[in-house]
Write an enzyme that holds these catalytic residues in place. Structure first.
Site, PDB file in Angstrom:
ATOM      1  CG  ASP A   1      73.117 102.496  77.099  1.00 25.37           C
ATOM      2  OD1 ASP A   1      72.659 103.547  77.881  1.00 25.37           O
ATOM      3  OD2 ASP A   1      74.167 102.224  76.521  1.00 25.37           O
TER       4      ASP A   1
ATOM      5  CB  SER B   1      72.517  89.903  76.405  1.00 25.74           C
ATOM      6  OG  SER B   1      73.947  89.753  76.681  1.00 25.74           O
ATOM      7  CE  LYS B   2      70.119  96.742  77.330  1.00 22.34           C
ATOM      8  NZ  LYS B   2      69.248  98.159  77.789  1.00 22.34           N
ATOM      9  NE  ARG B   3      74.051  90.564  81.918  1.00 23.03           N
ATOM     10  CZ  ARG B   3      73.973  89.266  81.569  1.00 23.03           C
ATOM     11  NH1 ARG B   3      75.031  88.592  81.938  1.00 23.03           N
ATOM     12  NH2 ARG B   3      72.820  88.548  81.064  1.00 23.03           N
TER      13      ARG B   3
END
Ligand code: GLU
Length: 521
Positions: free
Chosen positions: A35, A271-273
């Site tokens: 993404d 962060s995407k996490r």
């Protein structure tokens, strides 16, 4: 266009750029690893603002040399999200351009001669060390608290010589030979003189024949005529390697500008996490307006505009941002990503939308929640405009709209009455509903329930009659008087304004809902 700074907000879209001879060329160079990250939009925004101001070009390059992290759907998502934000590019894999291809995986032949040249000049060398050996070496260095970095076992050796030693692998990589006196200070457009750590013998060509980022970025920025490399602060430590490559290859380096990293409220890198708001698609899903997000991203590293009265003005368009943009105003300190601020901005933008525009922006959200089909009838759309007007000042996100709009699109008998709304009904609810029913029955509904409503069933009349019957008639305080009616009409404790809602629903529907709740309690 006005020459005074901070002229009136312009809502005009950025005009098609007229290229200026010798004008700057900037780029955003995302890696399609999933993404799209909000940082990509942030980077694109600052690059684009300067490119547009200077009459230069802005290009999009896909840096897909990391095949292990490659994600096939990511590229399209990048196009979609950046276009949604209006951060459009003049050259790129999808639109082409004079320096195509703009996808690094399609440029492998371009990098080869550069590698050959660096090898021939002794600035680079082959390395056959296996990944096991490199891991062991790193472990040992860490245990001995030595600086980690390649120990140059392969440097100066032929393949045959190296093959005699342990930890050998058939397919070599190519590494830079970093000299002792490698320059580690460079000029940054935002930060001035920057000192970075001394680099390691960086791999520039991998065993799979793909260049690493470091080589590809230098070659491509050169070949594509990029004049300004504007990227995240995390690349500062790589810049000395890039400067060396430019030097060795006899190329003029671009200007570098390292933008401050976006940080969570706890100062950690976004962060995407860990943070859903790191994904650009999240903002679409939540119903943020692209213009609000662009404004928010600008404010992360840029001061507000100055209003006529000298106060700060935080709401501004991309066109204004670009017109007044100056590198000297970029704040190099890591900005905190404060979503509350974005919610506030989004509310401002939502309220400023013209009603028709606001209404059409609701449609995808109503469709997603099944309130309306993708192909609504004219009648449904007409009603939607009326409802939209009631909610425009009451929501901060478009995704809040479906719950408020839904009661207007269900049959009276199918209206779901929320448990919490039912639970707060007081003992006198029956009495209140009875009085409301009698009062409303007495209002002339005109010739029909379809617009134009030519009867008296209008918000003002409805309100007057209900106040008369319930507040004055029953002596119930206004605050308590209308709760049961709201529950009957919308099924929820929170709803658009009651009397206007009744007007939109019409007399028959309103009465049917009041009678239904009356029968149920
Ligand atoms: N591919 C790099 C990234 O995704 C680009 C860095 C740069 O702009 O040089 O961040």
């Amino acid at each position: 266009m006005s020459t005074s700074p901070d002229a009136l907000p312009s809502s005009a879209p950025a005009t098609t750029p007229v290229p200026v001879e010798g004008a700057p060329r900037l780029r955003v160079a995302p890696s399609p690893t999933g993404d799209p990250h909000v940082g990509t939009a942030y980077m694109a925004l600052f690059n684009l603002a300067y490119a547009r101001q200077q009459g230069g070009q802005f290009l999009l390059r896909i840096e897909d040399t990391d095949r292990a992290r490659f994600n096939a759907s990511s590229e399209q998502q990048l196009y979609d999200t950046l276009s949604w934000l209006g951060l459009t590019w003049d050259e790129g894999p999808d639109v082409g351009g004079p320096f195509a291809p703009y996808r690094q995986s399609e440029r492998l032949d371009t990098y080869r001669p550069y590698v050959e040249r660096l090898l021939a000049d002794g600035h680079a060398y082959h390395c056959w060390c296996s990944s096991e050996r490199l891991a062991e070496m790193r472990d040992k260095q860490q245990k001995l608290k030595q600086p980690t970095g390649y120990d140059r076992l392969c440097h100066g050796k032929t393949q045959e010589e190296r093959a005699q030693l342990p930890g050998y692998s058939e397919t070599p990589v190519v590494r830079m030979f970093i000299p002792e006196d490698a320059p580690i200070v460079f000029d940054d457009v935002i930060r001035g003189k920057v000192t970075a750590p001394r680099p390691d013998d960086q791999v520039i060509l991998k065993a799979d024949g793909f260049p690493t980022y470091h080589l590809a970025v230098v070659v491509d920025d050169h070949e594509m005529g990029v004049t300004h490399v504007v990227r995240g602060e995390e690349w500062i430590s790589s810049t000395p390697k890039h400067v060396l490559l430019y030097q060795w290859l006899g190329l003029t380096p671009p200007a570098f500008a390292h933008m401050p990293l976006l940080r969570n409220t706890d100062k950690s890198k976004i962060s995407k996490r860990k943070n859903p708001a790191a994904r650009l698609t999240w903002f679409q899903e939540q119903g943020y307006l692209p213009e609000a997000l662009v404004n928010f991203l600008a404010l992360l590293a840029y001061p507000p505009m100055t209003a006529e009265d000298g106060s700060d003005r935080e709401k501004f368009t991309f066109a204004e941002f670009s017109e007044h943009f100056a590198w000297s105003k970029v704040n190099p300190v890591g900005p905190i990503f404060d979503l509350k601020k974005l919610d506030w901005l989004n509310g401002l933008y939502l309220r400023d939308l013209e009603l028709g525009d606001f209404t059409s922006r609701l449609l995808p959200f109503l469709e997603r929640e099944g309130v309306l089909s993708g192909n609504p009838t004219l009648g449904e759309l007409g009603r939607l405009k009326d409802v939209a007007e009631l909610i425009q000042t009451r929501i901060a996100l478009l995704s809040e709209a479906p719950a408020l709009v839904k009661p207007f699109y269900v049959a009276d008998g199918d209206l779901v009455i929320d448990e919490d709304a039912r639970a707060q009904l007081k003992e006198n609810a029956g009495e209140v509903l009875d009085a409301a029913i009698t009062a409303l029955e007495g209002i002339d509904k005109g010739t029909g329930s379809l617009p134009p409503n030519d009867g008296d069933f209008k918000a003002a009349t409805i309100e007057a009659r209900l106040r008369e019957a319930i507040v004055e008639g029953l002596g119930i305080k206004p605050r308590l008087a209308f709760g049961p009616l709201r529950t009957a009409v919308s099924g929820a404790r929170i709803s658009p304004p009651l009397f206007e809602s009744m007007e939109i629903l019409g007399k028959d529907s309103t009465l049917a809902r009041l009678r239904r709740l009356r029968a149920e309690i």
